[in-house]
Design a protein around this motif. Sequence first.
Motif, short mmCIF file in Angstrom:
data_model
loop_
_atom_site.label_atom_id
_atom_site.label_comp_id
_atom_site.label_asym_id
_atom_site.label_seq_id
_atom_site.Cartn_x
_atom_site.Cartn_y
_atom_site.Cartn_z
N THR A 26 -18.34 -14.93 -27.16
CA THR A 26 -18.76 -13.54 -27.39
C THR A 26 -17.63 -12.82 -28.12
OG1 THR A 26 -20.05 -13.56 -25.36
CG2 THR A 26 -19.53 -11.42 -26.28
N ALA A 27 -17.88 -12.50 -29.37
CA ALA A 27 -16.86 -11.81 -30.16
C ALA A 27 -16.66 -10.40 -29.62
CB ALA A 27 -17.27 -11.76 -31.62
N LEU A 28 -15.41 -10.01 -29.47
CA LEU A 28 -15.07 -8.69 -28.95
C LEU A 28 -13.88 -8.16 -29.74
CD1 LEU A 28 -15.79 -6.73 -26.58
CD2 LEU A 28 -13.98 -7.86 -25.28
N THR A 29 -14.03 -6.96 -30.28
CA THR A 29 -12.92 -6.37 -31.02
C THR A 29 -11.87 -5.86 -30.04
OG1 THR A 29 -13.86 -4.15 -31.04
CG2 THR A 29 -14.48 -5.63 -32.87
N HIS A 30 -10.67 -5.65 -30.54
CA HIS A 30 -9.60 -5.15 -29.68
C HIS A 30 -9.95 -3.75 -29.16
CE1 HIS A 30 -5.66 -4.89 -27.93
NE2 HIS A 30 -5.41 -3.77 -28.57
N SER A 31 -10.52 -2.91 -30.02
CA SER A 31 -10.86 -1.56 -29.57
C SER A 31 -11.95 -1.58 -28.51
CB SER A 31 -11.28 -0.68 -30.75
OG SER A 31 -12.44 -1.20 -31.37
N ALA A 32 -12.92 -2.49 -28.62
CA ALA A 32 -13.96 -2.62 -27.60
C ALA A 32 -13.35 -3.10 -26.28
CB ALA A 32 -15.05 -3.57 -28.06
N ALA A 33 -12.38 -4.00 -26.36
CA ALA A 33 -11.71 -4.47 -25.15
C ALA A 33 -10.93 -3.33 -24.49
CB ALA A 33 -10.77 -5.63 -25.48
N LEU A 34 -10.27 -2.49 -25.28
CA LEU A 34 -9.55 -1.35 -24.73
C LEU A 34 -10.51 -0.40 -24.02
CD1 LEU A 34 -7.11 -0.53 -27.68
CD2 LEU A 34 -6.49 -1.48 -25.44
N GLU A 35 -11.66 -0.15 -24.62
CA GLU A 35 -12.66 0.72 -24.00
C GLU A 35 -13.17 0.13 -22.69
OE1 GLU A 35 -13.48 3.82 -25.04
OE2 GLU A 35 -12.06 3.59 -26.68
N MET A 36 -13.36 -1.20 -22.64
CA MET A 36 -13.82 -1.84 -21.41
C MET A 36 -12.77 -1.75 -20.31
SD MET A 36 -15.83 -5.12 -22.98
CE MET A 36 -16.62 -5.62 -21.45
N ILE A 37 -11.51 -1.91 -20.67
CA ILE A 37 -10.43 -1.78 -19.69
C ILE A 37 -10.40 -0.35 -19.15
CG2 ILE A 37 -7.90 -1.78 -19.42
CD1 ILE A 37 -9.20 -4.59 -19.44
N ALA A 38 -10.59 0.62 -20.02
CA ALA A 38 -10.62 2.02 -19.58
C ALA A 38 -11.72 2.24 -18.55
CB ALA A 38 -10.82 2.94 -20.79
N ARG A 39 -12.90 1.71 -18.81
CA ARG A 39 -14.02 1.85 -17.87
C ARG A 39 -13.70 1.18 -16.54
NH1 ARG A 39 -19.06 4.42 -19.73
NH2 ARG A 39 -18.46 5.03 -21.81
N GLN A 40 -13.05 0.02 -16.58
CA GLN A 40 -12.71 -0.69 -15.36
C GLN A 40 -11.75 0.13 -14.48
OE1 GLN A 40 -11.23 -4.48 -16.68
NE2 GLN A 40 -13.27 -5.39 -16.73
N HIS A 41 -10.94 0.94 -15.11
CA HIS A 41 -9.99 1.78 -14.37
C HIS A 41 -10.59 3.15 -14.06
CE1 HIS A 41 -6.38 -0.72 -14.26
NE2 HIS A 41 -6.79 -1.22 -15.41
N GLY A 42 -11.87 3.35 -14.36
CA GLY A 42 -12.55 4.59 -14.02
C GLY A 42 -12.38 5.72 -15.01
N ALA A 43 -11.84 5.43 -16.19
CA ALA A 43 -11.67 6.46 -17.21
C ALA A 43 -12.84 6.47 -18.17
CB ALA A 43 -10.37 6.22 -17.99
N ARG A 44 -13.07 7.60 -18.80
CA ARG A 44 -14.18 7.76 -19.72
C ARG A 44 -14.00 6.92 -20.98
NH1 ARG A 44 -14.21 13.49 -21.00
NH2 ARG A 44 -12.72 12.94 -22.58
N ASP A 45 -12.77 6.84 -21.49
CA ASP A 45 -12.49 6.07 -22.70
C ASP A 45 -11.01 5.70 -22.73
OD1 ASP A 45 -11.11 8.38 -23.56
OD2 ASP A 45 -12.86 9.13 -24.61
N TRP A 46 -10.63 4.93 -23.75
CA TRP A 46 -9.25 4.47 -23.85
C TRP A 46 -8.27 5.62 -23.96
CZ3 TRP A 46 -5.78 1.14 -22.73
CH2 TRP A 46 -4.54 1.19 -23.35
N ASN A 47 -8.58 6.63 -24.76
CA ASN A 47 -7.65 7.75 -24.94
C ASN A 47 -7.37 8.45 -23.62
OD1 ASN A 47 -7.35 7.28 -27.66
ND2 ASN A 47 -8.99 8.68 -28.24
N THR A 48 -8.41 8.61 -22.80
CA THR A 48 -8.23 9.24 -21.49
C THR A 48 -7.34 8.39 -20.60
OG1 THR A 48 -10.41 10.26 -21.67
CG2 THR A 48 -9.45 10.12 -19.47
N LEU A 49 -7.61 7.08 -20.57
CA LEU A 49 -6.79 6.18 -19.74
C LEU A 49 -5.35 6.16 -20.22
CD1 LEU A 49 -6.53 4.14 -17.45
CD2 LEU A 49 -7.18 2.36 -19.08
#
Length: 144
Positions: A26-49
């Motif tokens: 499953t191809a995943l861009t770095h920015s998409a991975a950052l957004e997924m990590i943000a969600r896992q930590h309960g943040a709305r998006d990467w910038n918020t996290l």
Amino acid sequence: MTTYPGIEELKAQAKRLRQAMNDRGTALTHSAALEMIARQHGARDWNTLAALAARPNAAPKTPLFVGAHIRGRYLNQPFAGEILSLSARPGGLHRITIHFDEAVDVVTFESFSAFRRRVSAQIDADGVSPRKTSNGVPHLVLDL
């Protein structure tokens, strides 16, 4: 208060997630991975996290107590007011009632206004309400 890993650790988590997903086809861009990590930590998006992770994990600067004069934003409108009541709730939340020094217009529609002098809400240890408006802004944010 929630503590977050440092920015470098969060980026490393995103890198490991991206590699694991790519290994599974499953191809995943770095920015998409950052957004997924943000969600896992309960943040709305990467910038918020990233902003939360950059904050020092220290106790609030302003202690909250009944009678304290505080400032902040209610429905994204600035206010100053006095804490009338404060009580602990399960899950690390607090119930707070604030009497504003001046009434706050809680409506953003130009041809209509509704002013409030008193508000009750739940806040976390950072002074931020878990409830949010439709555009993602917390109902209440205290300047601590």
